[in-house]
Each structure stands twice: as C-alpha cells, then as structure tokens.
Design a protein around this motif. Sequence first.
Motif, PDB file in Angstrom:
ATOM      1  N   SER B 641       0.827  -1.204   0.000  1.00  0.00           N
ATOM      2  CA  SER B 641       0.000   0.000   0.000  1.00  0.00           C
ATOM      3  C   SER B 641       0.864   1.258   0.000  1.00  0.00           C
ATOM      4  O   SER B 641       0.473   2.282  -0.554  1.00  0.00           O
ATOM      5  CB  SER B 641      -0.913  -0.006   1.217  1.00  0.00           C
ATOM      6  OG  SER B 641      -0.161   0.093   2.394  1.00  0.00           O
ATOM      7  N   MET B 642       2.044   1.153   0.608  1.00  0.00           N
ATOM      8  CA  MET B 642       2.971   2.297   0.599  1.00  0.00           C
ATOM      9  C   MET B 642       3.410   2.595  -0.831  1.00  0.00           C
ATOM     10  O   MET B 642       3.423   3.740  -1.274  1.00  0.00           O
ATOM     11  CB  MET B 642       4.221   1.968   1.420  1.00  0.00           C
ATOM     12  CG  MET B 642       3.981   1.840   2.883  1.00  0.00           C
ATOM     13  SD  MET B 642       3.654   3.451   3.585  1.00  0.00           S
ATOM     14  CE  MET B 642       2.726   2.966   4.990  1.00  0.00           C
ATOM     15  N   GLU B 644       1.907   1.687  -3.601  1.00  0.00           N
ATOM     16  CA  GLU B 644       0.789   2.168  -4.401  1.00  0.00           C
ATOM     17  C   GLU B 644       0.492   3.622  -4.079  1.00  0.00           C
ATOM     18  O   GLU B 644       0.202   4.411  -4.973  1.00  0.00           O
ATOM     19  CB  GLU B 644      -0.447   1.317  -4.117  1.00  0.00           C
ATOM     20  CG  GLU B 644      -0.360  -0.040  -4.748  1.00  0.00           C
ATOM     21  CD  GLU B 644      -1.686  -0.757  -4.699  1.00  0.00           C
ATOM     22  OE1 GLU B 644      -2.547  -0.312  -3.924  1.00  0.00           O
ATOM     23  OE2 GLU B 644      -1.850  -1.742  -5.422  1.00  0.00           O
ATOM     24  N   GLY B 645       0.555   3.959  -2.797  1.00  0.00           N
ATOM     25  CA  GLY B 645       0.294   5.331  -2.402  1.00  0.00           C
ATOM     26  C   GLY B 645       1.248   6.287  -3.078  1.00  0.00           C
ATOM     27  O   GLY B 645       0.850   7.324  -3.602  1.00  0.00           O
TER      28      GLY B 645
END
Lengths: 310, 772
Positions: B641-642, B644-645
């Motif tokens: 998620s990091m 992707e963020g």
Amino acid sequence: MNGSNGVVSAIEPIGASEVEPKGIAEEPKPSGRKRQGSVLDAIRRGEPTKATVHPEVLTEDAVIEIEAFSLWYGSSRALFDVSMPISRGKVTALIGPSGCGKSTLLRSVNRLNDLIDGVRVDGRMLLNGAPLYAPHVDVIDLRKRLGMVFQKPNPFPMSIFENVVYPLRIDGVRKKSVLRDACERALRGAALWEEVKDRLAAPALGLSGGQQQRLCIARAIVSDPEVLLLDEPCSALDPIATQRVEELIAEISERYSVLIVTHNMQQAARVSRYTAFMYLGHLVEYGPTEAIFGNPKLRETEQYVTGRFG
Amino acid sequence: MTGIVNDIPVPGVHQRRSTPPSAFGEPSVWLMGSALLLCLGMVAVIIVLIAGHGFSTLWPRPVDRVTLRSGEVFLGMPMGSETFTPNEEEQARINALLKAGDLTQADTAGPRTRYRFRLGNRDLGRDSFRWVPAYEIASRERPDDAVVVERDQWGVFIGVPDAVVLRQEIEEPANTPFVESFEVQTPNGSHPATQRVLSETGETRVIAREVHVAQGPAETSEKIDELMGAARDRRDEIDRLLRNRIPAVQDRLAELNWAERRVERAAGDHDPAGPVWLWAITTLACLGSLAGAVGVWRALPESRSRSVALLAIAVLACGTGLHAVLERPFLRGTLTEQQAQVRLDKIAFDSSVAEDERETLLSRIKDLEQRDDTVRVEIVDPGLDRFAPVAQTKPEEPMRLSQARRVIHANTLGPLGRVRLYLARWGDFLSRPPGESPGEGGVFPVIVGTVVLTMLLTVSVVPLGVIAAIYLREYASQGVVTSVIRIAINNLAGVPSIVYGMFGLGFFCYTMGGYIDGGPGAAALPRTPWWLLIAGLGGLVVLAGLLGAGASTPGVLSGGRSLSARLVRSATWGLWMGAVGLAIYLAWRTPYFHGFFAEKLPEQPTFGARGILWAAFTLALLTLPVVIVATEEAIAAVPGSMREGSLGCGASRWQTIRRIVLPASMPGVLTGAILAMARGAGEVAPLMLVGAVNLAPASPVTATPPFLHGDRTFMHLGFHIYNLGFQSPDAEAARPLVWTTTLLLVAIVLVLNLAAMVIRARLTGRRGGGGL
C-alpha cells in the motif's frame, strides 16, 4: 494488489445464483414496470448484456470517458466492455458486490494496474478528451493529474508535513514557503488543519485512523488534481470518522470531480450525484443516485440497493 | 459439518467434547524453556570464561621466593594450583621423604597439590612456567626486595636489584697506570669503581670502567626510580626515530628509486603507445554512450527495458571510458633524452638530500644509544646468581636501565598501586605496537587493522548488496530465473570461507591487482585484435538500440504479447548483454595500457599482492548474501500500500524506492550490515590468504595523504590470536594474552554491533512507531 485472478472467480454469486432465482420465482411480480428477465443470470452465463444507462448521465459534461473498456489479469477477464462517462465536478459512486471490478475500474483510470504482471487492456479511456492508454502517454504525468485515496489509510512513515507535500517533493519543489502554503491549503481542504497544525513535524503514523485517511486525502489534493479517485475510503474507519470523511467528500466535490468506490449503499446515496452498479465486471445500471436508489430501471439493481442480495 | 448436523437430534442437549492430553502444552513449554536455558548457559560460560581470563591476565601478581628440598631457589609469580595423582616415580620420592621424616604421614594418601609458577628470565635459560609439587617445597616467602622487570624484549625478568652501574668504555694511552678498583668521588659521595681491559694495541688500550653508583636492593631501587624517567625518555626517542622517522626516509628513498625507474621507462621506448585515432574512437564511443544514456533516460518511459538499457549503456560508458582514460597515447613515451636527464638529476638530488637526512638520523640514534649505554642496572636472579644481561650473547654485561619498561616492587605494592599498574598495563596493551616476540608489547596496529578492514568491508558490501536486493525485489519479475538467482545467493552464504580466500587471492590479488600494476600483459590476459572488438561493439550497440527503441514503446502493455514482440525483446536483451560483455572485455584488454606501477614489477608488486583492499573485497563477497537476504526481507516487508500510495501520487518507481521503500527498509539494511560486520570482523581463514600478516611493516592508515593504503598488508585480531597462541615459538608464555586479545575482539565486534543497533533504533524512532 487486490485484483488477482482469484478475486474474479471467488465471489458470492454461487450462493446468489441458487437463492436468487427462487426468490424471484416465488415472489409474485409486483408490477410490470420493471424490465423482465434476469440480467445478472445472463452475466453469470457469460452472455453479452447491455448496460442500462439513464439518459441524464449522458447529457453531463464528462471529465473521464470510458469506452468499451475491458481488462484481463492474465487469462481471466475482470472488466467486460465497460462504457460510462464520469461527470465533471460531481461525485460518481461505483457500487456492487465484492469482486465486481469496481476497484479494478478505478485503478485503471490512473493505470495502477500496469504494475501487475500480465495485465492487458482493451478499449479506450479518455481524460479530458485525451486517451489514457495510447502509446507514449507518460504514466507518471498522468498520475500526477489524478489524486488517489486507498481503502486503508496509507500515510508514509514520515512527518505529517512531509506526507502532505510528498507529491510536490517528487516534483522537485524545494522552496520552503511554497511547501508550507501548499501543506496548509491541503490540510485545510481535508479538514485536518486545526487538528494537526501544531504538530506538523510529528510522525504521521501517530494519527488516528480517521485522521490518517484525511491526511491521505490532503496528500491526494495537494497538487490540485483533475479527478479524485477514492477506493472505499471509509471502509477501515469508525462511523464518526466516516461521517467526517463523507462531509469532506461533499466539500471537495465542489472543486474536484470525484470517482468513489464504496461498499456502503447509504454512503453512496449520501455523497454521490451519480451511481453505477456493477456486477462481475459488467456495468449493470448507471444513473442519477436518486434514480438508482429510489426508482431503478432494473429489478436486480433494486434488489441490490435494498440489500436483498450481495 | 454434516456430522454435527446429524448429532443434534435432541434440542437443548449439548454434547460436550473432551480435551485430549496432547492439547496440554506444558511439557513442551518446559522443554523449550530448558533448551533456551541451555543456550543461555553456554553463552554465559563463554562470556565468563573470556572476560575472566581476559581481565585477569594483566593484573599484577606477587613474587614468591621458593626454596626446594634440593636446595634450588627461584623467584616466581604464583599462577594457581591443581591436584594430581602421583605416578610411580613421584610416589617413590614421597615415600623417601616420608622415611626421612620430612613429610608427615597425614598427607600421604590421596591426590597431591602442585603449584604453577611463572618464572620469566628467559634469557637466562629459564622456562616460562614451572610446576612444583607441594612436597618438594622447603620454604616459600614473599621477599620485599623482589622486583618484576617488564622489558621490551625477552619477556619479564624477576629478580632482586643489586646495583646501578655507570659503564664507560675509555680509550687511554697504554702507559697510564692501571688499577682494577678504586673509589670515584661524585657530588653524591664516593662510589666504588672497577676497570677492565677490553683490548690493547701497542700504544693504546680500551678499558671498560664501571662505577657502582648504588649497591644493595634498597639503594638500587631508589637510584632506579631516580634514573628511570630519563632512561625511558631516551629509549622512547630512539624508538620514535627508528619506527617513524627512519621508515619515512626509507620510503622516500624507495619512492625516488621507483621514480627513477619510471623516468627511464618513459624515456626509453619501453611501453609502446597506441595510435591516437584508436584512442579517439574509444573516447567518442564513451561520450556517445553517455549521450545515449541521456537519450534513453528522456525518451523511454518508466519500464523495465528502460532500466536495462540504462544499465547496459552505463557499463558501456564505463568500459570504453576506462579504455579512453587508461590508454592516452600522447601521455606516454614523450620524454626526450634531455627531459629525462633533467628529471633524473632532480631525483638524484632528492635522493642525496634524503640520504643525508638518514645519516643525520642514524648518527643521532647512535649518539643517543651511546649515552643510553652507560646506565646499567644489575638485577640478579638469586637462584642462578646471574644478573639480567644486556643481550643473551653478552652475559657478562648487565642490562641497560632503558631496557626496562617498568620495575615493579610486586610484593610491596598497595591496592591503589596495583590498580594503577593494571590500568597502565591495559593502556600499554591497547596503545603500543606488538614487540618482536609474541606476547610482548600491545595490539594497537592490530585493532587499527581490524577496524579499518571492517569499515572497508562494510562500505563495499552494503551498497552492492542493497542495490542487488532492490533489483531482485522491485524490478526483476518474480519468475524461475529470479528464484534460481535467489537460491544461488543463499548457497553462496554456505560456501566455506577459505574458498573465498582462494578466489580473492586468484582474482583480486593476482588478476585485478596485476592488471592495475602492469596492465593486461602482467595479469596474463589474452590479446586479440582490438579493432575487431570495437567494430563489433559498435554494431551491437546500434542494433540493440534500434531493436530496443521498437520493443520498449509504452504500448507494449496493450499489444506486446505477440510472439514477434517477445522475440524482438529477447533479441534486444541478448544484444545489450553481448555489447556489455564486449565493453568489459575491451576495458580489460587495453592493449597499450601498461599499468600504473609497472616500474616496480616484478620485484615489488603494489596492488598485485596481498593487501587490505583485496581482503576487504574478499570479505565483502563473503558477506554479500547476508546483506542481500536481510535487505530483500526488509524490502518485502514494506507494505504494497505504501508503494501504491507513492505511485498514485505520481512518483516514479525509482522515486518510490528512494523515498519510501529504502527508508522504510533501512532497519533491515542495517541489520544486514551488522551481520556482515560481525562476520567480517571475526573471519580469519580467507584473510590468511589475502592480506593478514604476523607483523605488518606499515599501517594501512596514515596521518599523511593518501591516508588509506589499500595495497598494504595489515594485522587482524582473529589472525593475531591464532598466531599468538598457536604459532609462536614461545606460545605458552603468550597464552594468557590470547584471552585478553580474544576479549578485545569480542569487545570490538560488540561495539560495532551496538553502534549499528543504536543507529537503527534512532532511525526507527524518528520515523514514528516501531518501523513498519
């Protein structure tokens, strides 16, 4: 990355397909107003279906136009010829049961699916009239024009300030004053400024879940994107935090076009102007939110939004 | 599921399931606890053993005067005792003593006690240690006048101070009246003096006059204290000149000697230079590939083929660039006869200056030594009734006072004095270079060598390992090839370290070092027609560039699945790789490059021999898997998620890695670095092959430029321990120091680890909340 092969096939419809037709058969048809025949059954059987699109959405000025867009993860197909315009300056919600491709569609808009090996797309997608999937499109530049907020708050392990100005930092902005102004503007826009203005240097991971999500929204709007993509932004939040974020979405929608994926029907009804109902990678019905929730053209949509399946 | 459904016939009646005995975990908890305790116990034993022995070695011990039944007397430091069962011969001796009434019946039965004494006085032929059974000891006392003399050579001397003698050699006319002994008047009173004729030639004779300025233990000790400071100052001055100044001048002379050779080689047509146009081609190729890199950087979008193309072009630029830099034809063989002569004259002048300086220094040393030679001290071993000699070959001359580092009145030392002496000994141990025989002097250069090696190793292995791990985790597609590479890396960690030593010696020292020293000819690399290579290289690059431009368009994602597209892509890959290989080969070949230190060949290779740089590289290779695996795990632990963020914010892949992934995995990287450092600091076997030596002639780090000498050999604590305890001729005497050195090694590893852990903790803390 949540859209692997398994997601498309491992969905509820097995259970739904057993229960649903019976329910329809046993129940006397309330009126002849709804269109007959099960679209969902057709979708399940893999027959080509046509989405029911209300005429209101077609008259709007579209910021994103999706035209016959399909997507494959390897050999399994996740999106089937989805065509829908996204209205400028409005909130559009994508609803549907798990695995129906709403997140995939959302992530296709800023081409995050490119990162997954074996992804293939077909059809067109236009942002302000410019194709997104044409050769020589600079994906990085494209993503800079789109803000994205994810399901789980994902602040970076750095200070609150650095989190907010991250998009500017990667663009090479170094001037302290510019960064400070942008940070304040974005945090005010995300309704977080009053809470964190005294501890901008504190680690972002120390914030509460709701604050973290609003921080992510601040991060998404700091570089003034053309469209804001929200992927179930409230699913990891408690009701109070959810309410705040929803209020925020309502505020933001005055400035930005918003595309939001949500599992929460009430939320879709509350925040969005238009709603699209998707099922197994197909767009089923798309229209003004009041129409979808109040008077949908399809029986299946009505059953879904009233919670009778899905 | 069905079973339960069938088993509920009666509503309201619940069937209770019983818990089997195997569900209780207590026995296994006990087992696990015991295993943990066992491990902790072993660690504790090791620590206590090393710390106990290591800390106690330098503690000052008293001196016993032991008189044996046989009448033999010796002075020794008690080093503990043990019980033993007498053998037949010893039992016979006990029985004889019993019969004579010297032993009481009470202690006839059972095992006996025997004591261990440290004797010193090696130059008088004593053993380092001696075991004495208790029944042989007639008396044992602690005389106040016994001293322990710590010397720079021949280890300690234990004895009784007897006299301080001022010794002079005087040349006088043969007709002067000669007396054997007389009284000398000095301001401090009158002292007895003796004279001895050393040699006599017709008119003159050389006599040795010895004035006894102090006699008897008390007076001598007093006099020693009075003269000691000045004597040590003289000795230190001599040491400084011998250790620092003289080698510096020698180095300069050697350097000038090599400079002369260099000029001669340059003047004579020793190293033929290549044609200018060849050099121009490689230079252009280098610049071209740099421009190509910029072009690819700007033209191609973020994709794997872009990073590969960049990598290939970078290697290409390096290869041709090396060729262009190493083979500058206009810089070689340009010295005319006249220019060479001018330079040679300058070198000759510098040499004469340096030689003058050396003469001055030597005469100063001689002068100091002469003055130093007059003050002698007689310290007598009462058992042998002989004093400590100035050298083993001159038993009739007492030792110089300056030969004693310390004279310790071991039996009259108070507690404070003991502590002070103990600390002073530690200070000496840590700050002094090793003496000529093991167990003497300190370990300062050994510590320096170990620390420098570890640092060099860390700075070379960490970037390499981190880059490799990033590529494996973030860029490479996770397929069969990646798995094979990963398995290979893990297996690399299991290769015996001596194998790395062999590789380091063969590849780093002889091949790479030989290349640096004397060019490809010296490293025994093949020679091939270079123009063919350059032409081939150019062709490959152009072809690969064309194919790559076609294959790496951004539309690949939507339409690049066809067989032809894949074929084109693999062909591009192959061509790039071929070009890279050729570029490396070209750089190796450099037919007109004759090395940087060719003038020293073959007598004195610079980098073509064992040295600290190659040792660090060898250890870097050895610890590379550790770093790669640790970093990979840390990178994999960074949530998707990091990434992707960050990508969703419009960051490129590289920006995401640099700003999000790398900082978040920094603790893991540091863990890898810690493990690598600890491993590198403790490794011995490969170092024996690639650079660690017994006694390094010069330190690998200096206070003057270039500060770090990668070509020099070095000393290493692990190797030092091995040498000290098991390779030295007098290993037994040095054994106690083995523990101290081991303690030091453990302490250094501990300090390095602690430092890295503190850095890690601070990194984690600053990023907010327990890392990721």
